[in-house]
Design a protein around this motif. Structure first.
Motif, PDB file in Angstrom:
ATOM      1  N   THR A 318       0.603  -0.854  -0.156  1.00  0.00           N
ATOM      2  CA  THR A 318      -0.141   0.187  -0.203  1.00  0.00           C
ATOM      3  C   THR A 318       0.797   1.451   0.205  1.00  0.00           C
ATOM      4  O   THR A 318       0.374   2.170  -0.288  1.00  0.00           O
ATOM      5  CB  THR A 318      -1.185  -0.032   1.450  1.00  0.00           C
ATOM      6  N   ASP A 413      -6.280  -2.661  -5.851  1.00  0.00           N
ATOM      7  CA  ASP A 413      -5.639  -3.076  -4.919  1.00  0.00           C
ATOM      8  C   ASP A 413      -6.351  -4.332  -4.714  1.00  0.00           C
ATOM      9  O   ASP A 413      -7.410  -4.340  -5.233  1.00  0.00           O
ATOM     10  CB  ASP A 413      -6.154  -2.250  -3.542  1.00  0.00           C
ATOM     11  N   GLU A 414      -5.614  -5.425  -4.399  1.00  0.00           N
ATOM     12  CA  GLU A 414      -6.325  -6.772  -4.492  1.00  0.00           C
ATOM     13  C   GLU A 414      -7.039  -6.847  -6.130  1.00  0.00           C
ATOM     14  O   GLU A 414      -7.805  -7.493  -5.954  1.00  0.00           O
ATOM     15  CB  GLU A 414      -7.303  -6.986  -3.287  1.00  0.00           C
ATOM     16  N   GLY A 567      -6.558  -7.510   3.336  1.00  0.00           N
ATOM     17  CA  GLY A 567      -5.354  -6.264   3.709  1.00  0.00           C
ATOM     18  C   GLY A 567      -5.874  -5.672   5.173  1.00  0.00           C
ATOM     19  O   GLY A 567      -5.397  -4.353   5.342  1.00  0.00           O
TER      20      GLY A 567
HETATM   21 MG    MG Z   1      -2.505  -4.494   1.163  1.00  0.00          MG
END
Ligand code: MG
Ligand code: ADP
Length: 708
Positions: A318, A413-414, A567
């Motif tokens: 991140t 993200d992801e 996360g």
């Molecule tokens: Mg992450």
């Protein structure tokens, strides 16, 4: 290949009973090609043979024999018995064949026939026998029938010469298929055989011909009835290559399209970036710094960036993404990050809010239920949409209202939680923005190539140094007493605990019920501890409140479903108890475990399971106890479950891969990649007629405007 089975039947090319045809249709075999492309699950080598007189107890062999006597017997159960031996040896050694519960055998076998049998030899009361052996009649069909009729008392006619029939079930390497309900294995095998016989030698393969020097018809023959294990391997390689080629071709196509696109040149003085790094209480790891540099170079180049950022859980992806986003904002555009869940989007938002507190970077959140803008001048709402800023959100970012404007950097993200189409839609919102995608868990190298071959890859292969150790242990849920007293100790030391409720697939309501039960149970065990409950059915506000309370250490225990999987970052949580751990996937468990060990304290992951060594689900738990290395775990998960399951077939874009075992073959993927590149070099726009099939392959993307 596209001939319907019903048509093949009509012209007498296949022989099937109506019930068998029905069974085939029910199993979605409609055309000749459907049948011929059923890949054998394995092969049985039935080539070992020897004369009857030298058979030994216990060996499995295939041999041709002559039937000397046949008839029904009874010994507790009725069975059909055949006594056979070498042809022309009426007083020679005998092998006794017995069939139980297979009355049709009596209609196929008769004295005087030459047959080939395959089975395991066993000695019973001094006789060598085979029970329920596979067999086939070696006479040609007509002669065989006459013999049977004769045995049943029909008037004798002249017997034609016994021409040796081809053996399909015995005396060769025989294909074993996955069962089809309503159709006997040998009948299916026979069907494949007869369809192969009528296939023209020059039948073209469906799709692009990846190996023109190895005719498709020949490969099909080798696939089903290989003359040797090598032939089977060669055939499977051809089919695997065809599958791989499709993947690699799409990837190569996308890559070329994106490389041809001009991107923005984002040159910055790194002002915001330096400001951020200076304010952090720690330094970037070497790996993080390298990744930031790679991204920075991409963004400054005139080409569109398409980069995958891989790193183990907790490696600090991140932060790297935030660095990239600051570069984009400084260059005068919007940087948007899309996350798969509300919890995660809000966590990023709150995180960024904290990290950017001392700067004048504008920060916005967009989810289905919440829109928040920080750093705007209140009397200038009109400017809000276009001013450069950092935007975090969920799927809401894909819809018109929240679509980022002036997008120069798109961060996913992801990534594995999104489909390719969603990713493309997100990216298509901007004018050729740079793209950074992140994966939660590492994936095997071959899969990276297969699925993300159109992306450049940066790897964070190092964890921040300040991390406490993680101990992983497998425990029987019957030993809860000791586990509870251990938890007590951790709570007293001020630490926090995650408890993951049993996994219930496909039903959020039942999953909620399981989590609620679990919650009640723990309230009973620790009546004085504040406990939170998190599951997928809470409203976003409720989820938010639950997470906030846990993060603030107001609740000490968090009972949760797998929504905590991705996360979530609470460094003070040091214990994770996972119920029914064997029900989860390996990568998923690793991801869950990644929630702990995020601070400087020693952490403990306790896997509850009753799976014993050798039982399904046990092996992955052992892997988890053995290693913390996400890359190693990814390879193991891949080995245990195959790529489709590791990534979710739909999301991975792998579709139904038949030759998945080959996906771990680097050479094959490289070869497919080279072949794909060669095609595109020779015919970049796919205008040649023989490339029409390839054009069709990428057509949906062209239409969507994805690659335009
Ligand atoms: Mg992450
Ligand atoms: P992931 O790669 O799993 O997404 P995160 O980005 O959530 O990992 O980072 C995990 C935690 O590590 C966060 O609390 C983050 O602030 C912290 N972190 C990131 N980089 C470093 C670093 N270089 N040194 C120490 N802590 C770091």
């Amino acid at each position: 290949m596209s001939v319907l089975l019903t048509d093949a039947l009509e012209v007498g090319l296949a022989d099937l009973t109506p019930r068998e045809l029905q069974a085939l249709h029910a199993a979605t075999f409609v055309t000749v090609g459907d049948v011929l492309q059923r890949v054998p699950r394995r092969y049985e080598d039935r080539r070992t043979t020897k004369p009857v007189e030298s058979l030994l107890n216990g060996e499995t062999v295939s041999l041709p024999v002559h039937v000397y006597s046949a008839g029904w017997r009874f010994a507790g159960k009725r069975y059909y018995e055949v006594s056979c031996g070498a042809q022309g040896e009426p007083y020679g050694a005998r092998l006794v064949l017995r069939w139980f519960n297979m009355p049709y055998v009596a209609k196929l076998l008769a004295v005087g026939m030459n047959i080939s049998v395959y089975g395991k030899v066993k000695e019973y009361g001094g006789k060598l026998t085979m029970t329920n052996p596979d067999f086939e009649v070696l006479e040609d069909e007509e002669a065989g029938l006459r013999l049977v009729e004769l045995a049943m008392g029909a008037c004798p006619g002249a017997l034609p010469d016994a021409a040796e029939a081809v053996r399909v079930h015995t005396g060769r390497i025989v294909p074993i298929y996955r069962g089809i309900s309503g159709m006997a294995t040998r009948r299916f095998r026979r069907l494949v055989w007869s369809l192969l016989q009528l296939l023209p030698a020059d039948v073209p393969p469906p799709g692009y011909d990846v190996a023109p020097t190895y005719p498709f018809a020949e490969a099909l023959h080798d696939l089903h009835f290989p003359a040797s294990p090598e032939a089977a391997r060669k055939a499977r390689l051809r089919f695997a290559l065809a599958e791989c080629f499709v993947q690699q071709f799409k990837v190569a196509w996308r890559r070329r399209r994106s490389q041809a696109r001009r991107g923005r040149v984002n040159v910055t003085t790194d002002g915001y970036l330096q400001e951020l790094l200076a304010s952090l209480p720690f330094k970037l790891t070497t790996a993080q710094a390298r990744c930031v540099a790679e991204i920075r170079a991409d963004m400054a180049s005139p080409h569109q960036m398409n980069r995958l950022l891989q790193g183990d859980v907790g490696s600090g992806k991140t932060l790297v993404a935030l660095c990239a986003m600051l570069l984009a904002v400084e260059s005068g555009g919007t940087a948007a990050m899309i996350a798969p869940t509300q919890i995660l989007a809000e966590q990023h938002f709150n995180n960024f809010r904290r990290l950017l507190a001392g700067t004048d970077v504008r920060l916005s959140l967009r989810t289905a239920d919440r829109a928040e803008d920080l750093g705007y001048v209140p009397d200038d709402p009109a400017a809000a949409d276009d001013t450069p800023r950092l935007l975090v959100g969920t799927h809401a970012l894909l819809y018109k209202k929240s679509r980022p404007r002036n997008l120069v950097l798109a961060v996913v993200d992801e990534q594995h939680k999104f489909g390719v189409a969603q990713r493309e839609k997100f990216v298509a919102g901007g004018d050729c923005p740079d793209v950074l995608v992140m994966t939660a868990t590492p994936i095997p190298r071959t899969l990276t190539l297969t699925l993300y071959g159109d992306l450049d890859v940066s790897v964070i292969d190092e964890l921040p140094a300040n991390r406490g150790e993680i101990i992983t242990a497998l425990r029987n849920p019957n030993n809860m007493k000791r586990i509870i007293s251990f938890m007590k100790g951790e709570l007293e030391a001020g630490r926090q605990i995650y408890i993951v409720a049993p996994l219930i697939e496909q039903s959020e309501s039942r999953e909620q019920a399981a989590a609620t039960d679990e919650f009640e149970k723990w309230k009973g065990i620790f009546p004085h501890e504040p406990i939170g409950l998190l599951h997928g059915r809470l409203t976003p506000e409720e989820k938010d409140a639950v997470m906030a309370a846990f993060r603030a250490n107001e609740t000490h225990i968090l009972v949760a479903t797998t929504v905590v999987e991705v996360g979530v970052d609470v460094p003070n949580a040091t214990v994770m108890i996972i119920n029914d751990a064997d029900a989860f996937g390996l990568s998923q468990l690793h991801q869950l475990r990644g929630r702990i060990g995020r601070g400087q304290h020693k952490s403990y992951c306790i896997l509850l399971s009753t799976a014993k060594p050798g039982e399904p689900g046990r092996e992955k738990l052992d892997v988890l106890c053995r290693t913390l290395n996400g890359f190693e775990i990814a390879e193991e998960d891949f080995r245990l479950r195959g790529p489709g399951d590791v990534l979710g077939t739909a999301q991975s874009g792998l579709g139904a891969v038949q030759f998945a075992e080959w996906l771990s073959d680097m050479r094959l993927i490289h070869r497919a990649g080279r072949d794909a590149a060669a095609v595109l070099d020779a015919d970049p726009e796919l205008q040649q007629p023989r490339h029409a099939v390839l054009r069709a392959l990428v057509a949906p993307e062209v239409e969507q405007g994805v690659t335009a």
